[in-house]
Design a protein around this motif. Structure first.
Motif, PDB file in Angstrom:
ATOM      1  N   HIS A 114       0.917  -1.158   0.176  1.00 45.76           N
ATOM      2  CA  HIS A 114       0.100  -0.025  -0.105  1.00 45.76           C
ATOM      3  C   HIS A 114       0.996   1.181   0.000  1.00 45.76           C
ATOM      4  O   HIS A 114       0.836   2.131  -1.133  1.00 45.76           O
ATOM      5  N   ASP A 118       0.864   3.869  -3.018  1.00 46.25           N
ATOM      6  CA  ASP A 118       0.336   5.167  -2.870  1.00 46.25           C
ATOM      7  C   ASP A 118       1.363   6.389  -2.978  1.00 46.25           C
ATOM      8  O   ASP A 118       0.953   7.325  -3.587  1.00 46.25           O
ATOM      9  N   VAL A 219      -7.171   4.841   6.854  1.00 49.12           N
ATOM     10  CA  VAL A 219      -6.346   4.768   5.430  1.00 49.12           C
ATOM     11  C   VAL A 219      -5.055   5.344   6.025  1.00 49.12           C
ATOM     12  O   VAL A 219      -4.992   6.668   6.014  1.00 49.12           O
ATOM     13  N   LYS A 221      -1.905   7.544   4.944  1.00 49.30           N
ATOM     14  CA  LYS A 221      -1.768   8.568   3.917  1.00 49.30           C
ATOM     15  C   LYS A 221      -0.550   9.202   4.160  1.00 49.30           C
ATOM     16  O   LYS A 221       0.098   9.138   5.340  1.00 49.30           O
ATOM     17  N   ARG A 418      -4.671  13.485  -2.023  1.00 49.65           N
ATOM     18  CA  ARG A 418      -5.882  13.105  -1.061  1.00 49.65           C
ATOM     19  C   ARG A 418      -6.452  14.635  -0.619  1.00 49.65           C
ATOM     20  O   ARG A 418      -6.493  15.028   0.524  1.00 49.65           O
ATOM     21  N   GLU A 467      -8.172  -0.086   9.707  1.00 48.72           N
ATOM     22  CA  GLU A 467      -7.258  -0.882   9.124  1.00 48.72           C
ATOM     23  C   GLU A 467      -7.592  -2.299   9.720  1.00 48.72           C
ATOM     24  O   GLU A 467      -7.355  -3.211   8.946  1.00 48.72           O
TER      25      GLU A 467
END
Length: 548
Positions: A114, A118, A219, A221, A418, A467
């Motif tokens: 992830h 990302d 999530v 970030k 985001r 999560e």
């Protein structure tokens, strides 16, 4: 809110700092390396890297990175514990004009995938102990270039050979991995020395770090921290310490440098001061850690409550010489009164508790150094504004509770790619909503009274229920679940998982094994409870508060 806290500042602490003292982190580094060339900058396992060597080796690493065809601003991940290669890679990445993505080396394959996806990282520097995790997911990421390193690669030949042999063959800490695109550290450094670095003009507004955090949701970030953000917080921390510290200080760096607290307070602040970071690679190895403390004359130590508590209970702690200790800073989680009092009784030095977030680079508040424990997070740092707001974002009066909001040069630029998440936490006026409920006392001290968000704080690391729940809910035997924080003597808080089963034959042990596959250690539930149903609101939202 009026800055009433300024009246409580020690005389040596200014109301404001200059966030533009340096043009970039590399400007700070080069000035410090010139000023302190012969002094040790980082020490690990008895081997020191001088400021001159740090300058030379980070330049060589930067030169190598520039040969890879990466574009300015590309992201480079660093995934390693505290070792001499970390600062070389860190400053090398920045020096080459790229952005550092710090990665916890204990991440599972899912978590690593992830973060790499990302961030869009194009390259990664990774210690071989965890390269097998990268090998599982690299084909699903943008990573094209890999540098692998063994723990002892920055040591002289004999020690390097012994350390690497012990890690690989005696302790068997390196699992087989297949990364055909990888180049070993020592080869990379040789190539870098032969290359010519292309000078990069860095601006204070340039992105320096994507520092990953869950923020107020589960999530993960990337908090976009600019050179100016980090430099400002480094200056704020330095101003708070005032004249108590000077060049040549030995700081015990047991917290991992990939964590924002250690990155700013230990690595960058003491590089600026000309200090020596004594790197502890594995602070859980307490016999080795205690032996290091017994053999080192140190003036600064930073940690989280769990670390201080564990040290206090470790055999041999009573034989450590604390006569040179000037500053002890606790952060990452609340310092417990019992731990603070016992630490003072044993060392003669108070733990000065601070407070911050990844999104604020990280420090917002800190208690006055070496003052008795008071249960607060202290005062806002120089050039930091705070405000206590209600749900309508109206400012509350002194002594009234509300959400703690922060504004200052250390506040992040936003979350990476985001905008909606950024808009939810950062106002147009520059206020960052922390999600913590607090009040300001009459003398300006700030006291955290509750946590607005559902985050669980395990040994200074943020754990987000969403999560945990997302992972557990993916198990075919689970109907629904909820994760909450419970008090824990060792870690401050631990994760408790409440599960409604689909498969009545699913056991606690099987679910724990599933969590072990998909979650790093501190995120795994310590307690699992099976129930027939979860408490919910009329619209079906799980009532985590009721579970707690």
């Amino acid at each position: 809110m009026d800055a009433i806290w300024l009246q409580s500042y020690p005389a040596k602490v200014p109301a404001n700092i200059n966030p533009d003292e340096f043009t970039s982190i590399i400007d700070l580094l080069t000035q410090s390396c010139s000023r302190h060339a012969t002094r040790p900058a980082f020490t690990n396992m008895g081997v020191s890297l001088s400021y001159a060597e740090l300058d030379q080796q980070s330049t060589a690493f930067a030169a190598y990175l520039q040969t890879l065809g990466l574009a300015r601003g590309d992201r480079v991940a660093i995934m390693m514990p505290n070792c001499l290669q970390y600062p070389i890679a860190l400053f090398g990445v920045l020096r080459a004009g790229f952005v550092v993505v710090n990665v916890n080396p204990l991440y599972t394959a899912r978590e690593l995938q992830h973060q790499l996806q990302d961030s869009g990282a194009k390259a990664i520097v990774i210690i071989e102990n965890f390269a097998h995790t990268l090998a599982e997911v690299i084909h699903q990421t943008s990573v094209q270039q890999v540098v692998t390193t063994e723990l002892g690669d920055a040591f002289p030949w004999l020690k390097r050979t012994i350390v690497n042999a012990v890690v690989r063959h005696v302790k068997k800490m390196v699992k087989p991995f297949h990364l055909p695109q990888a180049r070993p550290w020592r080869e990379v450094m040789n190539l870098g020395r032969q290359a010519s670095i292309q000078p990069i003009t860095l601006q204070a507004s340039d992105l320096a770090f994507l520092q990953y955090t869950g923020g107020t949701t589960g999530v993960a970030k990337g908090a976009m921290l600019t050179h100016r953000n980090i430099l400002a917080n480094t200056a704020q921390a330095g101003a708070w310490m005032g004249t108590d510290l000077g060049e040549g200080e030995n700081v015990i760096t047991a917290l991992p440098l990939y964590h924002i607290f250690s990155l700013t307070v230990n690595c960058l602040l003491f590089v600026k001061m000309g200090g020596n970071n004594i790197l502890v690679t594995n602070p859980r190895d307490f016999p080795t850690f205690i032996k290091l403390l017994q053999q080192t004359r140190f003036s600064v130590i930073t940690g989280v409550n769990t670390l201080f508590n564990a040290l206090l209970n470790a055999p041999g702690f009573d034989r450590i010489d604390f006569s040179a200790l000037k500053v002890c800073v606790g952060g990452g989680m609340a310092v417990q009164r019992a731990v603070a009092q016992r630490w003072y009784e044993k060392t003669g030095n108070h733990i000065s508790e601070g407070y911050g977030l990844t999104e604020t680079s990280p420090i917002v508040c800190c208690n006055i150094l070496n003052q008795p424990y008071n249960g607060s997070i202290g005062y806002p740092l120089p050039s930091t504004e705070i405000s206590i707001r209600n749900d309508a974002f109206e400012e509350m009066a002194i002594g009234e509770e509300g959400e703690l909001c922060v504004r200052g040069p250390q506040v992040m630029a936003g979350y990476w790619q985001r905008p909606d998440e950024t808009a939810g936490i950062l106002t147009e006026a520059g206020w960052l909503k922390t999600g913590d409920i607090a009040l300001v006392e009459a003398d300006g001290k700030v006291r955290i009274t509750d946590r607005k968000k559902d985050m669980i704080l395990v040994s200074g690391f943020n754990v987000y229920p969403n999560e945990i729940e997302g992972v557990v809910a993916s198990h075919p035997g689970v109907l629904e679940c909820a994760a909450v924080g419970i008090k824990d003597e060792q870690s401050g808080e631990a994760v408790k998982l409440v599960v409604v089963l689909k498969d009545k034959g699913l056991t606690t042990e099987a679910l724990q094994a599933y969590c072990k596959e998909n979650l790093t250690g501190y995120k795994r539930p310590k307690v699992i409870e099976f129930r027939n149903e979860l408490p919910k609101t009329p619209v079906g939202k799980v009532l985590r508060r009721e579970l707690r």
